[in-house]
Design a protein around this motif. Structure first.
Motif, PDB file in Angstrom:
ATOM      1  N   GLY A 188       0.994   3.204  -2.521  1.00 31.58           N
ATOM      2  CA  GLY A 188       0.533   4.151  -3.230  1.00 31.58           C
ATOM      3  C   GLY A 188       1.428   4.828  -4.521  1.00 31.58           C
ATOM      4  O   GLY A 188       1.142   5.644  -5.155  1.00 31.58           O
ATOM      5  N   GLU A 240      -6.573   4.906  -9.432  1.00 34.40           N
ATOM      6  CA  GLU A 240      -6.068   4.210  -8.339  1.00 34.40           C
ATOM      7  C   GLU A 240      -5.912   2.859  -8.912  1.00 34.40           C
ATOM      8  O   GLU A 240      -6.644   1.888  -8.574  1.00 34.40           O
ATOM      9  CB  GLU A 240      -6.782   4.414  -7.060  1.00 34.40           C
ATOM     10  CG  GLU A 240      -6.973   5.704  -6.643  1.00 34.40           C
ATOM     11  CD  GLU A 240      -7.927   6.071  -5.545  1.00 34.40           C
ATOM     12  OE1 GLU A 240      -7.679   6.014  -4.483  1.00 34.40           O
ATOM     13  OE2 GLU A 240      -9.073   6.089  -5.777  1.00 34.40           O
ATOM     14  N   ASN A 261      -8.808   6.731   2.438  1.00 33.61           N
ATOM     15  CA  ASN A 261      -8.571   6.166   1.175  1.00 33.61           C
ATOM     16  C   ASN A 261      -9.944   6.001   0.247  1.00 33.61           C
ATOM     17  O   ASN A 261      -9.875   6.149  -0.969  1.00 33.61           O
ATOM     18  CB  ASN A 261      -8.016   4.623   1.335  1.00 33.61           C
ATOM     19  CG  ASN A 261      -6.553   4.674   1.588  1.00 33.61           C
ATOM     20  OD1 ASN A 261      -5.850   5.726   1.269  1.00 33.61           O
ATOM     21  ND2 ASN A 261      -5.852   3.662   2.054  1.00 33.61           N
ATOM     22  N   ARG A 283       0.894  -1.121  -0.114  1.00 33.41           N
ATOM     23  CA  ARG A 283       0.021  -0.032  -0.186  1.00 33.41           C
ATOM     24  C   ARG A 283       0.726   0.996  -0.212  1.00 33.41           C
ATOM     25  O   ARG A 283       0.542   2.316   0.787  1.00 33.41           O
ATOM     26  CB  ARG A 283      -0.803  -0.008   1.038  1.00 33.41           C
ATOM     27  CG  ARG A 283      -1.995  -1.237   1.051  1.00 33.41           C
ATOM     28  CD  ARG A 283      -2.958  -1.096   2.033  1.00 33.41           C
ATOM     29  NE  ARG A 283      -2.682  -1.603   3.167  1.00 33.41           N
ATOM     30  CZ  ARG A 283      -3.272  -1.765   4.508  1.00 33.41           C
ATOM     31  NH1 ARG A 283      -4.286  -0.796   4.703  1.00 33.41           N
ATOM     32  NH2 ARG A 283      -3.271  -2.581   5.489  1.00 33.41           N
ATOM     33  N   PRO A 318      -2.391   6.652   4.399  1.00 29.55           N
ATOM     34  CA  PRO A 318      -2.917   6.636   3.196  1.00 29.55           C
ATOM     35  C   PRO A 318      -2.429   6.713   2.092  1.00 29.55           C
ATOM     36  O   PRO A 318      -1.176   6.835   1.978  1.00 29.55           O
ATOM     37  CB  PRO A 318      -3.749   8.065   3.347  1.00 29.55           C
ATOM     38  CG  PRO A 318      -3.760   8.428   4.755  1.00 29.55           C
ATOM     39  CD  PRO A 318      -2.574   7.785   5.360  1.00 29.55           C
ATOM     40  N   MET A 319      -3.104   6.211   0.780  1.00 28.20           N
ATOM     41  CA  MET A 319      -2.296   6.327  -0.464  1.00 28.20           C
ATOM     42  C   MET A 319      -2.096   7.126  -1.220  1.00 28.20           C
ATOM     43  O   MET A 319      -0.913   7.469  -1.697  1.00 28.20           O
ATOM     44  CB  MET A 319      -2.747   4.952  -1.175  1.00 28.20           C
ATOM     45  CG  MET A 319      -2.718   3.712  -0.500  1.00 28.20           C
ATOM     46  SD  MET A 319      -3.136   2.332  -1.656  1.00 28.20           S
ATOM     47  CE  MET A 319      -4.854   2.208  -1.668  1.00 28.20           C
TER      48      MET A 319
END
Lengths: 302, 444, 344
Positions: free
Chosen positions: B372, B383, C331, B370, C286-287
């Motif tokens: 990102g 995403e 997210n 995760r 968070p991404m």
């Protein structure tokens, strides 16, 4: 100190009572009157929620059954493949109707392109899902109709009735298959077919769905149906049809005479659960691998 | 600061080994196989039969629907058969097999090397010519060019953008074309401008092709309305929507065509093909292909007749290296891995890459951490990790809600993923399924 | 010839890998580790090695015998959890407590959720908070920093600046008084004097506290390295530290007598360690960048609230853990800007 206890007991009780009254009123107001038979029918269904009947779950199926019984006075066309005739008979009895007898079905894998029969020509490198592999290319063996061996059917099965044979790279259907049809939908190449279980589980079917010309199909797979029509000519019950270089045996017409099995030059027609032939020994090439398959199947049965 | 697109992007190792190899004309082989589906849209319909004698440039298959293209013979000889052949899609699809005999061209094709600068045809004639002579987008997507030239009613084309970005690593075909046939490319651009009715064109070229930029900038002085724009090296700048964002700073809305923001994008290869079609009457029967790879002894660029086997090309660069593990048609980021070496070159083949065994195998994926990074690099602002996870769990509504259909399949997410997860594979699967669902919905 | 491989594009892969990221983080922790060895002596090495070893061992046991899956202890994530856990405990902590902490870190906070990438909370923080609640005495008696390799017998425990400040503020003294004059008290006839170290000492790490939180300078050094290697992005540390500065700054302006200045908040306690190494943990943050900014903001505000009005003198761990719980929500609700969303 005592005051605190008393006050808290009183206030909590009051909250409880008020909540109970509200709940009761709401329950009265929004009461849904349901046919009690829905619950009764649901009770006897297998509760697998597999979707084999065409409905999302057993509850929906029992609703459909009751509705059909109420509106049309029949439950024709509705069938729970998992419960089979027994369950449908009880359900029909509950609804005061007669159930029609249905031949039990079983899933059949119509591909024999094992590692030995259809050798790998390329190496597939990617996520182990047939759906993606099917989109990417014709597969490792090169046969655009053959099994991709990633096991989407195994993943789809809720009953643990299908497994992947490591030696052949093909899925194998076990005896406890209930013919819910989940694997049929999961297979991107429509290789799996639901067929009649037959007497003593005996079946004859063409284990190939390749519609290419004989030479091309044969190039990728040793046991492909080449569309030679020999089986079609030998069948005396009109059970075999030829379409696009491919033979298909209609299980409702097939009388299990086994003539076509002997005739097939590529051994694409399979017979299952028949006793061994004694008098006329057929030259069925038994590779080491196919023996292993048989052994494996025997083990699973145990 | 050089211009580039605003969201995401990666910079893979360039590996442009063949950048200084002049494009060589490849002798045609004994047999060519011309697949019938060479452009986006419906496959073309064969109009020749077994045994027909045909000449170079003769129409052999007709595109019948609006989005489809004509196919012409790239060689002269006898039609052996119309049969299925394993093509770049990995499946067997119909193709025309031709046994080559001599090199006889049909009348009316100007084969001289003389450059014809004057554009005599009218706007309508240009579109007709581009349609008839089977010109498609040569950047890789093979979208029929005449469709792009017909601006739908109510829309107005303001600017023509010529894509000389070649952002894919390894590939150098467009680079060589801009160097060697710069003038033709510019004339082709002028023709496209006339066909579209615009008076401004911008040729976007990445900064790693300084010689091509210099060449075109010098030549462009003689052409009205053509500008050369130097761009920062960033993948996927060659993507249509990204290039528009870079060059004119407008973003094409989701699910819309570039014409929505007044732009039309064509590849430099297409501009060259348009020049040949309109000025020389020559159909699209030949293209430049880069053949390269780390293990290739003589990487190079070749002018190849459509339908030539990729095997012929590989032999030309010194044969297939012993430890080849993967053959890719196109660039390493978006190209297609081939099932076999005997696959014909089609209009969309921009390169043939040979990967060694070690490069060919993917890295074993591990758990997603995760981080990102895929979100950071996605040029469409999607995403990828979410779409891939939804697709893996077969949650197609969520895949659609995450706007998977906007994905341009550039592969930046998977390229950059530290856990080496097959993100794009699952996104593609998701797009495929969502596409099916949308089709069923629209039928209802 | 070998079999050709067929796979979807892209056919090349960047040089990113989980291992590289994890070992990069571990490398960035070296300055901090060296500082703590300098001030706390061999005990720092004992605690760190033990914690790392125990974390790796638990991960190996669980993966090999419980999950019976592939063993991935070499990917570096257990090493990081181990170091971070060690950074969050005092150097004189008993061995058995570290092992319990390592078990909670790996066994409960990480592997029970499915291993690397699946844990909602930062494992090392879960381990630390578990220890803090279970063994408050051992977890809050900080040895005074001293010169390198001081003999363990001489180690004296003292409070952390934050803890000291909070205690003294409770009895009604002003911030200025505490900072300038220190405090003296008498136990069994012996006089103790404690004075909060000056800013230079605090920056270098010459103050009481957990292993890894003492030197702001070393932590910042590690942070810069990670930023340069693109292991972390600036969003979380900046918004975390920034929100702490702004929040405490407002309070300080309002009443400097009971609220200490933001600079003090910045370099004491675990803020730097939390903002640079803990909150930036990829798995539990968070991404998207926007989400990371919100995450950092929440961490900062919660930290200040706990520090000033909460029962504990230090609030970074709790703040991060609470915000970890919000990550799925962040997210889900914060989407990156899509291409073409604002046409023209």
């Amino acid at each position: 100190m005592n005051d605190i206890i008393i006050y808290s007991v009183i206030s909590l009780s009051l909250i409880g009572i008020i909540a109970a009254i509200i709940l009761h009123l709401v329950a009265q107001k929004f009461k849904v009157i349901e046919d009690p038979r829905i619950d009764e029918v649901e009770e006897i269904l297998p509760a697998a929620n597999c979707g084999g009947c065409g409905f999302p779950g057993c509850r929906n199926f029992s609703e459909a059954l009751v509705k059909s019984a109420h509106d049309k006075k029949t439950i024709e066309g509705l069938n729970c493949p998992v419960g089979g005739n027994d369950v449908m008979a009880i359900a029909a009895e509950l609804l005061g109707l007669a159930a029609e007898e249905k031949e039990p079905l079983i899933a059949v894998i119509r591909c024999s392109g094992s590692h030995a029969n259809a050798p790998k020509k390329v190496h597939y490198d990617g996520p182990a899902t047939c759906a993606f592999a099917h989109n990417l290319s014709s597969g490792e063996s090169g046969c655009p109709y053959g099994c991709l061996g990633c096991g989407d059917c195994v993943a789809a099965c809720d009953f643990d009735a299908i497994y992947m044979d490591k030696t052949t790279g093909l899925p194998v259907v076990k005896d406890n298959c209930v013919a819910c049809g989940a694997c049929v939908i999961a297979c991107p190449r429509d290789i799996i077919e639901l067929r009649n279980r037959g007497k003593k589980d005996r079946k004859i079917f063409v284990s190939c769905i390749n519609e290419e010309k004989g030479g091309v199909a044969r190039k990728n797979c040793r046991v492909a149906c080449i569309g030679c029509s020999k089986c079609f000519n030998v069948c005396s019950f009109d059970a075999i049809t030829m379409n696009n270089n491919l033979a298909y045996i209609d299980y409702e017409k097939c009388k299990l005479c086994r003539k076509c099995v002997v005739e097939c030059p590529t051994h694409a027609i399979h017979e299952l659960n028949f006793p061994a032939r004694k008098e006329k020994k057929v030259e069925v090439e038994k590779t080491v691998e196919s023996k292993k398959v048989a052994d494996n199947a025997a083990e699973i049965k145990k | 600061m050089l211009k580039t697109f605003k969201i995401g992007g990666v910079h893979p190792e360039e590996n442009k080994f063949s950048a200084d190899q002049p494009a060589e004309v490849l002798d045609f082989s004994k047999q060519v196989i011309i697949p019938l589906s060479q452009s986006l849209g419906a496959p073309s319909k064969a109009i020749v039969e077994k045994g027909d004698l045909i000449k170079v440039g003769q129409l052999i298959a007709k595109g019948e629907s609006f989005i489809s293209s004509n196919i012409h013979s790239s060689v002269s000889g006898k039609v052996l058969k119309v049969d299925q052949v394993l093509d770049q899609s990995g499946y067997r699809r119909p193709a025309i097999f031709i046994n080559v005999d001599g090199d006889e061209w049909i009348e009316g094709i100007d084969r001289s090397s003389e450059i014809k600068k004057e554009i005599t045809l009218t706007k309508e004639e240009i579109v007709k010519k581009v349609h008839e002579l089977g010109i498609v987008g040569l950047g890789g997507a093979t979208f029929p060019s005449h469709v792009k030239l017909m601006v739908p009613e109510g829309k107005k084309a303001e600017v023509l953008i010529i894509n000389g970005v070649e952002c894919e690593p390894y590939l150098t075909a467009d680079h060589r074309l801009m160097l060697e046939n710069g003038e033709e490319v510019l004339i082709g651009t002028s023709i496209l401008m006339k066909g579209l009715g615009v008076n401004r064109a911008i040729i976007g070229i990445e900064n790693n092709k300084t010689d091509a930029i210099a060449n075109l900038a010098k030549l462009a002085l003689n052409f009205d309305g053509i500008e050369i724009e130097t761009l920062k090296v960033q993948y996927p700048q060659g993507g249509e929507k990204q290039l528009i964002d870079t060059v004119i700073n407008r973003q094409v809305p989701s699910g819309k065509l570039p014409i929505e923001v007044g732009a039309v994008v064509n590849n430099v290869g297409t501009a060259f093909a348009v020049y040949e079609a309109v000025q020389k009457n020559k159909p699209l029967i030949e293209r430049t292909v880069t053949v390269t790879g780390k293990g290739v002894s003589k990487p190079g660029n070749y002018k190849v007749r459509i339908g030539t086997s990729i095997n012929t090309l590989i032999e030309k660069v010194g044969g297939l290296p012993e430890n080849t593990g993967k053959i890719v048609s196109g660039g390493p980021m978006m190209g297609k891995a081939l099932n076999s070496i005997d696959v014909p070159v089609v209009k969309g083949t921009s390169g043939v890459l040979l990967f060694e065994e070690e490069e060919a195998r993917r890295i074993e994926p591990t758990n997603c951490i995760r981080c990102g990074k895929c979100i950071t690099v996605c040029p469409m602002g999607l995403e990828p990790v979410l779409i891939a996870q939804y697709a893996e769990s077969e949650m197609w509504e969520e895949v659609e809600a995450e706007r998977a259909m906007d994905c341009i399949e550039c592969g930046s997410c998977q390229y950059t993923c530290p856990a080496a997860r097959p993100l794009l594979d699952y996104i593609r699967l998701g797009k495929f399924k969502v596409g099916q669902i949308i089709r069923i919905r629209s039928k209802k | 010839m070998n079999l050709l491989t067929v796979s979807g594009s892209p056919h090349v892969h960047g040089d990113n890998s989980t291992k590289k990221i994890m070992y990069g983080v571990a490398f960035a922790m070296i300055p901090t580790l060296l500082v703590s060895v300098y001030f706390f002596g061999l005990d720092a090495i004992r605690v760190t090695l033990l914690s790392v070893f125990a974390c790796m061992l638990f991960e190996w046991i669980i993966q090999k015998y419980l999950i019976k899956g592939p063993v991935t202890i070499t990917d570096g994530s257990a090493i990081i959890s181990g170091i971070l856990l060690a950074f969050n405990v005092p150097s004189n902590i008993p061995t058995w407590i570290i092992i319990i902490g390592a078990f909670v870190t790996i066994g409960i906070a990480k592997m029970s959720f499915g291993g690397l990438g699946k844990n909602p909370f930062n494992p090392a923080l879960v381990g630390r908070v578990f220890l803090l609640i279970s063994f408050p005495v051992q977890m809050t008696s900080w040895p005074k920093p001293s010169a390198l390799f001081n003999s363990l017998a001489d180690a004296v425990t003292g409070p952390t600046p934050l803890g000291h400040l909070k205690e003294e503020l409770k009895v009604g003294r002003t911030v200025q008084d505490i900072l300038e004059n220190g405090t003296s008290w008498t136990v069994d006839g012996i006089n103790y004097i404690y004075k909060i170290p000056d800013y230079m000492d605090q920056l270098m790490g010459n103050l009481g506290g957990s292993l890894g939180e003492i030197s702001a300078l070393a932590l910042i050094l590690g942070g810069i390295y990670m930023l340069m290697r693109k292991i972390i992005s600036w969003h979380i540390p900046v918004s975390f530290i920034g929100s702490v500065i702004i929040f405490t700054g407002i309070l300080w302006v309002v009443n400097p007598d009971i609220y200490v200045n933001p600079g003090f908040h910045l370099i004491t306690g675990g803020l730097m360690l939390g903002a640079i190494f803990m909150a930036t943990d990829m798995v539990s943050s968070p991404m998207s960048f926007k989400g990371q900014l919100i995450f950092g903001l929440g961490c900062g505000v919660l930290t200040v609230i706990i520090r000033i009005w909460g029962a504990y003198p230090e609030g970074v761990s709790f703040a991060i853990l609470i915000m970890n719980a919000f990550v799925p929500l962040i997210n889900r609700s914060i989407k990156p800007k899509r291409f073409g969303e604002v046409a023209r």
